[in-house]
Design a protein around this motif. Structure first.
Motif, PDB file in Angstrom:
ATOM      1  N   VAL A 170      33.123  40.764  43.442  1.00 50.82           N
ATOM      2  CA  VAL A 170      34.171  41.720  43.049  1.00 50.82           C
ATOM      3  C   VAL A 170      35.475  40.933  42.954  1.00 50.82           C
ATOM      4  O   VAL A 170      35.841  40.226  43.899  1.00 50.82           O
ATOM      5  N   SER A 171      36.172  41.056  41.840  1.00 48.89           N
ATOM      6  CA  SER A 171      37.422  40.310  41.682  1.00 48.89           C
ATOM      7  C   SER A 171      38.558  40.990  42.435  1.00 48.89           C
ATOM      8  O   SER A 171      38.541  42.205  42.653  1.00 48.89           O
ATOM      9  N   ALA A 172      39.517  40.197  42.856  1.00 49.09           N
ATOM     10  CA  ALA A 172      40.696  40.725  43.567  1.00 49.09           C
ATOM     11  C   ALA A 172      41.757  39.624  43.572  1.00 49.09           C
ATOM     12  O   ALA A 172      41.446  38.448  43.303  1.00 49.09           O
ATOM     13  N   HIS A 173      42.999  40.001  43.915  1.00 51.95           N
ATOM     14  CA  HIS A 173      44.046  38.986  44.072  1.00 51.95           C
ATOM     15  C   HIS A 173      43.706  38.146  45.300  1.00 51.95           C
ATOM     16  O   HIS A 173      43.448  38.696  46.377  1.00 51.95           O
ATOM     17  N   ALA A 174      43.729  36.835  45.137  1.00 50.39           N
ATOM     18  CA  ALA A 174      43.249  35.960  46.202  1.00 50.39           C
ATOM     19  C   ALA A 174      44.225  35.855  47.367  1.00 50.39           C
ATOM     20  O   ALA A 174      43.877  35.319  48.418  1.00 50.39           O
ATOM     21  N   SER A 175      45.450  36.374  47.201  1.00 45.69           N
ATOM     22  CA  SER A 175      46.406  36.315  48.297  1.00 45.69           C
ATOM     23  C   SER A 175      46.876  37.706  48.722  1.00 45.69           C
ATOM     24  O   SER A 175      46.967  37.997  49.908  1.00 45.69           O
ATOM     25  N   VAL A 176      47.125  38.577  47.769  1.00 46.96           N
ATOM     26  CA  VAL A 176      47.677  39.900  48.105  1.00 46.96           C
ATOM     27  C   VAL A 176      46.643  40.768  48.800  1.00 46.96           C
ATOM     28  O   VAL A 176      46.921  41.406  49.823  1.00 46.96           O
ATOM     29  N   SER A 177      45.402  40.754  48.253  1.00 47.40           N
ATOM     30  CA  SER A 177      44.378  41.648  48.810  1.00 47.40           C
ATOM     31  C   SER A 177      42.980  41.052  48.687  1.00 47.40           C
ATOM     32  O   SER A 177      42.088  41.660  48.092  1.00 47.40           O
ATOM     33  N   PRO A 178      42.781  39.850  49.246  1.00 45.85           N
ATOM     34  CA  PRO A 178      41.455  39.226  49.098  1.00 45.85           C
ATOM     35  C   PRO A 178      40.344  40.079  49.710  1.00 45.85           C
ATOM     36  O   PRO A 178      39.197  40.003  49.278  1.00 45.85           O
TER      37      PRO A 178
END
Ligand SMILES: [Zn+2]
Ligand SMILES: [Zn+2]
Length: 403
Positions: free
Chosen positions: A184-192
């Protein structure tokens, strides 16, 4: 059989090859200079079919539904066996002709032309079959066999360049797999924590293969690359993939190993909250059955021309080729001729450089003479073909099918 069909002496075949040598070298070096990957070998196909057509062969291209394949035949003056010389001409990504297929192609065509020149009244049929896509699991020969291109072919011969000369080297069965992980993709810093990394699944899968390595037979080869691992460091990768080969001495052993590899992928997916799907990127290559009657005849000719050639160690190191599948359908040989210093690795820059040297072409001329010897004998000596067939039948096992 007509009286004109006595087998020509090796000297006659060698003399023809000497006259073919400038064209053979030119074709080989032109293929080497313009490496083409599996099923894109149009330049090589044109060079080979052009030469064979000029030499009196009837050319059909494409063949068997494969765009860069061809069949070139020279019909004899009386009925007889149908014998094929195989030409491979694909290269490797990033390396070019690091497997020396330029020499296989040019040497194979030269061998066939030498036979029909030395034996213009030959019985039967001499064919050159252009078999593209051997590397990267392309399975060109398997596709051609399934399309019927080898129907009615009594025997097929080819040689391969390498760092040593061997009449019969083993070839492993090989499954060509891709383990694809979906996360599942996500922002790697804001909401990993919203994401699930497919790359983590792929990494864990590779670790699982390493953990398995001690617990598989020593003849097994498990090896792969990360073929997809995300596109940007700040995006949790939703897609990743490992391309791998699983090899061992028999297709049956490989099939059992593939089940363990599937379990490893599922375990890695479970641990990382991703999904895994293991599929084949191409048909399995079967283990190779070298026809020793034909291989030894090749060896005799090569030795008579001054090249030492060993019988080959059935337990020695081995790669895999789609000729393995053919070897379960008809008698085949796949001997090796040394063109580089012993120890030069295959699939390397060093072997690529070696495959363009005058020495490699001298050796290819010798190998072509060995192939021409076997082809001429198959055409003209029924007892020789009968012996090859008897060996083939004696060793026959069920044909591994593609899954
Ligand atoms: Zn090769
Ligand atoms: Zn190769």
């Amino acid at each position: 059989m007509s009286e004109s069909a006595a087998p020509p002496p090796l000297e006659a075949l060698s003399a023809e090859l000497a006259t073919l040598r400038p064209r053979m070298d030119a074709v080989s070096l032109a293929i080497h200079a313009r490496p083409e990957l599996k099923f894109a070998e149009f330049h090589a196909r044109e060079l080979l079919t052009g030469w064979l057509a000029q030499a009196g062969f009837a050319v059909r291209a494409p063949a068997g539904g494969v765009e860069t394949a061809f069949v070139a035949v020279h019909e004899g003056t009386s009925p007889g066996p149908r014998v094929a010389v195989l030409a491979e001409y694909d290269a490797l990504p990033g390396i070019g002709h690091g497997c020396g297929h330029n020499l296989i192609a040019a040497g194979g065509a030269a061998a066939a032309i030498a036979v029909v020149r030395a034996l213009p009244e030959h019985p039967g049929t001499v064919a050159v079959i252009g078999t593209p896509g051997e590397e990267m699991g392309g399975a060109g020969k398997i596709r051609l066999a399934e399309a019927g291109v080898f129907d009615g072919v009594d025997a097929a011969v080819m040689f391969h360049p390498g760092d040593r000369s061997l009449t019969a080297r083993p070839g492993l069965a090989a499954a060509h797999l891709r383990a694809a992980f979906t996360g599942v993709s996500a922002h790697a810093s804001v909401s990993p924590w919203e994401g699930r990394s497919a790359l983590a699944g792929a990494q864990l899968f590779l670790h699982a293969l390493d953990a398995m390595r001690q617990f598989v037979p020593p003849t097994v080869r498990l090896h792969g690359i990360v073929s997809a691992g995300g596109q940007a460091p700040n995006v949790v990768p939703a897609d990743a993939a490992v391309d791998l080969y699983v090899r061992d001495r028999t297709a049956a052993s490989v099939e059992a190993l593939v089940e363990r590899v599937r379990a490893a992928a599922e375990g890695a997916a479970l641990a990382t909250g991703t999904r895994a799907r293991v599929g084949e990127t191409g048909p399995m290559y079967a283990e190779r059955r070298n026809n020793l009657v034909l291989a030894e005849r090749f060896g005799e000719a090569v030795r008579a021309l001054g090249v030492d050639i060993a019988p080959g160690d059935p337990d020695g190191p081995a790669g895999s080729s789609d000729i393995g599948n053919l070897s379960h359908l008809l008698p085949v040989i796949h001997p090796y001729i040394q063109i580089a210093d012993t120890g030069t690795p295959g699939h390397s820059v060093a072997l690529r450089e070696a495959a363009a040297t005058p020495f490699a072409h001298e050796r290819t001329q010798v190998a072509a003479a060995g192939l021409a010897r076997v082809v001429a004998d198959l055409l003209t000596r029924p007892e020789f073909l009968a012996a090859a067939r008897a060996e083939f039948r004696g060793a026959s096992r069920p044909v591994p099918c593609r899954s």
